[in-house]
Design an enzyme around this catalytic site. Sequence first.
Site, mmCIF file in Angstrom:
data_model
loop_
_atom_site.group_PDB
_atom_site.id
_atom_site.type_symbol
_atom_site.label_atom_id
_atom_site.label_comp_id
_atom_site.label_asym_id
_atom_site.label_seq_id
_atom_site.Cartn_x
_atom_site.Cartn_y
_atom_site.Cartn_z
ATOM 1 N N GLU A 99 4.039 -7.854 3.081
ATOM 2 C CA GLU A 99 4.408 -8.780 4.151
ATOM 3 C C GLU A 99 3.972 -8.232 5.511
ATOM 4 O O GLU A 99 3.377 -8.936 6.320
ATOM 5 C CB GLU A 99 5.928 -9.009 4.170
ATOM 6 N N CYS B 71 4.635 -2.480 3.080
ATOM 7 C CA CYS B 71 4.793 -3.657 2.230
ATOM 8 C C CYS B 71 3.724 -4.706 2.547
ATOM 9 O O CYS B 71 3.195 -4.765 3.652
ATOM 10 C CB CYS B 71 6.178 -4.265 2.439
ATOM 11 N N CYS C 113 11.774 -6.972 1.476
ATOM 12 C CA CYS C 113 12.786 -5.926 1.651
ATOM 13 C C CYS C 113 13.459 -6.089 3.020
ATOM 14 O O CYS C 113 13.018 -6.885 3.860
ATOM 15 C CB CYS C 113 12.143 -4.537 1.522
ATOM 16 N N ILE D 29 0.865 -1.179 0.000
ATOM 17 C CA ILE D 29 0.000 0.000 0.000
ATOM 18 C C ILE D 29 0.900 1.226 0.000
ATOM 19 O O ILE D 29 1.653 1.445 0.947
ATOM 20 C CB ILE D 29 -0.938 0.005 1.228
ATOM 21 N N GLU D 30 0.828 1.999 -1.083
ATOM 22 C CA GLU D 30 1.712 3.146 -1.250
ATOM 23 C C GLU D 30 0.950 4.460 -1.094
ATOM 24 O O GLU D 30 -0.258 4.511 -1.286
ATOM 25 C CB GLU D 30 2.351 3.110 -2.641
ATOM 26 N N CYS E 112 11.144 -5.502 6.034
ATOM 27 C CA CYS E 112 10.231 -6.630 6.262
ATOM 28 C C CYS E 112 10.961 -7.832 6.841
ATOM 29 O O CYS E 112 10.429 -8.544 7.692
ATOM 30 C CB CYS E 112 9.521 -7.012 4.968
#
Length: 138
Positions: free
Chosen positions: A58, A56, A94, A47-48, A97
């Site tokens: 995850e 992220c 990443c 979700i940006e 995460c």
Amino acid sequence: MDNNIINKLLETAKESANSNFCCKYSKFTVGTALLTKDGKVYKGFNIENDGIQSICGERVAFVKALSEQNKEFKAIAVVGKPLSATKFIKTTPCGYCRQFMNEYASDDFKIYTYDEEQEKLYEYTIDDLLPEDFKDEY
């Protein structure tokens, strides 16, 4: 882990990624499916937003599970692809995460991703992806 369970997690993660309408900046969709030790699956996707507060997929799945008092995890499937692509490519969590998952996952926790172009499944542990991690041992 049973291949049927892994395949179901990957399919659930793909469905989640394909329903993602919140990646307008990176144009890269990530879907996840987190399996708890009692068999419940939590979905997530990245979700940006304009700021630095994006999250992220995850962590979305983990936060959903943790908020429902589920704290024992077995595995997570992570898939991703550019929005313009039809096939998912190898996508690993990443660094943020990885450290986040390390806080809540046990040593036997598995991380799966799949590359549709190469038709290859990847399996990792937290130690594989986060060697020499920071742990609360001090």
